[in-house]
Design a protein around this motif. Structure first.
Motif, PDB file in Angstrom:
ATOM      1  N   ALA A 150      24.324  51.749  54.248  1.00 11.24           N
ATOM      2  CA  ALA A 150      23.812  52.013  52.898  1.00 11.24           C
ATOM      3  C   ALA A 150      22.370  52.463  53.043  1.00 11.24           C
ATOM      4  CB  ALA A 150      23.906  50.763  52.031  1.00 11.24           C
ATOM      5  N   GLY A 151      22.112  53.694  52.616  1.00 16.43           N
ATOM      6  CA  GLY A 151      20.781  54.245  52.800  1.00 16.43           C
ATOM      7  C   GLY A 151      20.554  54.478  54.273  1.00 16.43           C
ATOM      8  N   ASP A 152      19.467  53.974  54.797  1.00 19.63           N
ATOM      9  CA  ASP A 152      19.163  54.141  56.220  1.00 19.63           C
ATOM     10  C   ASP A 152      19.383  52.857  57.008  1.00 19.63           C
ATOM     11  OD1 ASP A 152      17.120  52.677  55.156  1.00 19.63           O
ATOM     12  OD2 ASP A 152      15.498  53.790  56.126  1.00 19.63           O
ATOM     13  N   THR A 153      20.142  51.920  56.424  1.00 21.82           N
ATOM     14  CA  THR A 153      20.309  50.597  57.024  1.00 21.82           C
ATOM     15  C   THR A 153      21.784  50.243  57.122  1.00 21.82           C
ATOM     16  OG1 THR A 153      18.242  49.931  55.979  1.00 21.82           O
ATOM     17  CG2 THR A 153      19.619  48.175  56.819  1.00 21.82           C
ATOM     18  N   VAL A 154      22.136  49.507  58.142  1.00 30.25           N
ATOM     19  CA  VAL A 154      23.478  48.947  58.255  1.00 30.25           C
ATOM     20  C   VAL A 154      23.408  47.521  57.717  1.00 30.25           C
ATOM     21  CG1 VAL A 154      25.319  48.279  59.831  1.00 30.25           C
ATOM     22  CG2 VAL A 154      24.046  50.387  60.241  1.00 30.25           C
ATOM     23  N   TRP A 155      24.246  47.239  56.722  1.00 26.28           N
ATOM     24  CA  TRP A 155      24.241  45.936  56.055  1.00 26.28           C
ATOM     25  C   TRP A 155      25.472  45.132  56.461  1.00 26.28           C
ATOM     26  CZ3 TRP A 155      20.728  43.991  52.425  1.00 26.28           C
ATOM     27  CH2 TRP A 155      19.708  44.870  52.053  1.00 26.28           C
ATOM     28  N   LEU A 156      25.278  43.846  56.639  1.00 21.40           N
ATOM     29  CA  LEU A 156      26.372  42.918  56.877  1.00 21.40           C
ATOM     30  C   LEU A 156      27.045  42.652  55.538  1.00 21.40           C
ATOM     31  CD1 LEU A 156      27.738  41.106  59.019  1.00 21.40           C
ATOM     32  CD2 LEU A 156      26.116  39.324  58.406  1.00 21.40           C
ATOM     33  N   VAL A 157      28.395  42.707  55.538  1.00 26.53           N
ATOM     34  CA  VAL A 157      29.127  42.494  54.284  1.00 26.53           C
ATOM     35  C   VAL A 157      30.164  41.396  54.476  1.00 26.53           C
ATOM     36  CG1 VAL A 157      28.795  44.851  53.469  1.00 26.53           C
ATOM     37  CG2 VAL A 157      30.834  44.310  54.790  1.00 26.53           C
ATOM     38  N   SER A 158      30.554  40.790  53.377  1.00 25.58           N
ATOM     39  CA  SER A 158      31.654  39.822  53.390  1.00 25.58           C
ATOM     40  C   SER A 158      32.664  40.246  52.345  1.00 25.58           C
ATOM     41  CB  SER A 158      31.143  38.408  53.104  1.00 25.58           C
ATOM     42  OG  SER A 158      30.731  38.298  51.765  1.00 25.58           O
ATOM     43  N   LYS A 170      28.245  41.225  49.242  1.00 28.59           N
ATOM     44  CA  LYS A 170      29.640  40.854  48.956  1.00 28.59           C
ATOM     45  C   LYS A 170      30.340  42.107  48.451  1.00 28.59           C
ATOM     46  CE  LYS A 170      28.325  36.148  47.893  1.00 28.59           C
ATOM     47  NZ  LYS A 170      28.320  35.088  46.899  1.00 28.59           N
ATOM     48  N   VAL A 171      31.508  42.395  49.026  1.00 30.20           N
ATOM     49  CA  VAL A 171      32.225  43.617  48.680  1.00 30.20           C
ATOM     50  C   VAL A 171      33.674  43.310  48.310  1.00 30.20           C
ATOM     51  CG1 VAL A 171      30.778  45.105  50.123  1.00 30.20           C
ATOM     52  CG2 VAL A 171      32.847  44.105  51.087  1.00 30.20           C
ATOM     53  N   GLU A 172      34.299  44.287  47.645  1.00 27.92           N
ATOM     54  CA  GLU A 172      35.727  44.231  47.348  1.00 27.92           C
ATOM     55  C   GLU A 172      36.297  45.612  47.620  1.00 27.92           C
ATOM     56  OE1 GLU A 172      35.568  45.173  42.544  1.00 27.92           O
ATOM     57  OE2 GLU A 172      35.893  43.121  43.211  1.00 27.92           O
ATOM     58  N   ALA A 173      37.584  45.675  47.900  1.00 26.17           N
ATOM     59  CA  ALA A 173      38.250  46.948  48.169  1.00 26.17           C
ATOM     60  C   ALA A 173      38.295  47.765  46.881  1.00 26.17           C
ATOM     61  CB  ALA A 173      39.642  46.715  48.701  1.00 26.17           C
ATOM     62  N   VAL A 174      38.162  49.082  47.036  1.00 25.38           N
ATOM     63  CA  VAL A 174      38.215  49.978  45.876  1.00 25.38           C
ATOM     64  C   VAL A 174      39.663  50.332  45.608  1.00 25.38           C
ATOM     65  CG1 VAL A 174      37.542  52.222  44.948  1.00 25.38           C
ATOM     66  CG2 VAL A 174      35.948  50.898  46.299  1.00 25.38           C
ATOM     67  N   VAL A 176      34.701  50.483  49.893  1.00 26.64           N
ATOM     68  CA  VAL A 176      34.434  49.171  49.295  1.00 26.64           C
ATOM     69  C   VAL A 176      33.363  49.323  48.221  1.00 26.64           C
ATOM     70  CG1 VAL A 176      35.101  47.809  51.315  1.00 26.64           C
ATOM     71  CG2 VAL A 176      32.748  48.590  51.081  1.00 26.64           C
ATOM     72  N   ARG A 177      33.374  48.426  47.266  1.00 28.75           N
ATOM     73  CA  ARG A 177      32.359  48.391  46.205  1.00 28.75           C
ATOM     74  C   ARG A 177      31.546  47.112  46.375  1.00 28.75           C
ATOM     75  NH1 ARG A 177      35.373  48.660  41.806  1.00 28.75           N
ATOM     76  NH2 ARG A 177      35.067  50.884  41.584  1.00 28.75           N
ATOM     77  N   VAL A 178      30.239  47.245  46.334  1.00 29.96           N
ATOM     78  CA  VAL A 178      29.353  46.086  46.439  1.00 29.96           C
ATOM     79  C   VAL A 178      29.368  45.370  45.100  1.00 29.96           C
ATOM     80  CG1 VAL A 178      27.009  45.305  46.903  1.00 29.96           C
ATOM     81  CG2 VAL A 178      27.911  47.267  48.142  1.00 29.96           C
ATOM     82  N   VAL A 179      29.709  44.080  45.109  1.00 29.23           N
ATOM     83  CA  VAL A 179      29.806  43.305  43.871  1.00 29.23           C
ATOM     84  C   VAL A 179      28.767  42.187  43.776  1.00 29.23           C
ATOM     85  CG1 VAL A 179      32.241  43.816  43.496  1.00 29.23           C
ATOM     86  CG2 VAL A 179      31.597  41.823  44.880  1.00 29.23           C
ATOM     87  N   GLY A 180      28.037  41.934  44.843  1.00 29.80           N
ATOM     88  CA  GLY A 180      27.031  40.879  44.795  1.00 29.80           C
ATOM     89  C   GLY A 180      26.225  40.831  46.077  1.00 29.80           C
ATOM     90  N   GLN A 181      25.292  39.906  46.098  1.00 32.11           N
ATOM     91  CA  GLN A 181      24.426  39.757  47.261  1.00 32.11           C
ATOM     92  C   GLN A 181      24.108  38.292  47.451  1.00 32.11           C
ATOM     93  OE1 GLN A 181      20.663  41.765  46.919  1.00 32.11           O
ATOM     94  NE2 GLN A 181      20.128  41.415  49.056  1.00 32.11           N
TER      95      GLN A 181
END
Length: 148
Positions: free
Chosen positions: A115-123, A144-148, A133-138
């Motif tokens: 995301a942007g110029d960074t790699v983010w850890l997701v759950s 925090k993500v869910e499948a689209v 995936v859609r980001v639904v929280g942090q």
């Protein structure tokens, strides 16, 4: 001592103001700053009006101390209002609601997105690389993500 207090000069008030300002440097949180300003103000008034009675000097010092402390308190309260930009300086908040492809597969509930110029850890649910995936929280640095 009583005689000394009845014959204060502008030097005494300026010295008191300077002492309070020096003590403020050591971390009084702004309280001694305004009392020091009040003492220095009384020193200036005593310089301009050298025959001012000692009781009036103390009364002025008390009133100016309260007035400057109230001014400081109101200014601090007004500065603490919430920002008009609620996500300012909260990295990751700008991604909530956006969609991204998975950079690394989610396995055992953990994966990564770019995301942007960074790699983010997701759950989220286990998904293969490239899934949308859609980001639904942090939660801190974890998105925090869910499948689209």
């Amino acid at each position: 001592m009583w005689s000394y207090l009845q014959h204060l000069t502008y030097w005494d008030w300026l010295a008191l103001g300077t002492l309070l300002l020096i003590l403020e440097v050591f971390g009084a949180g702004g309280y001694l700053l305004w009392i020091g300003v009040a003492a220095a103000s009384v020193g200036v008034l005593t310089f301009v009006l050298p025959n001012m009675h000692w009781a009036i000097q103390f009364l002025l010092f008390g009133m100016l101390s309260v007035a400057t402390a109230v001014f400081w308190w109101q200014r601090q309260r007004s500065a603490a209002k919430p920002s008009r930009q609620p996500g300012l300086n909260q990295r990751g908040q700008e991604f909530i609601g956006r969609q991204f492809p998975l950079h690394e597969a989610i396995s055992d509930g953990r994966g990564k997105i770019r995301a942007g110029d960074t790699v983010w850890l997701v759950s989220g649910p286990d998904l293969p690389v490239g899934s949308q995936v859609r980001v639904v929280g942090q939660d801190g640095v974890l998105l925090k993500v869910e499948a689209v």
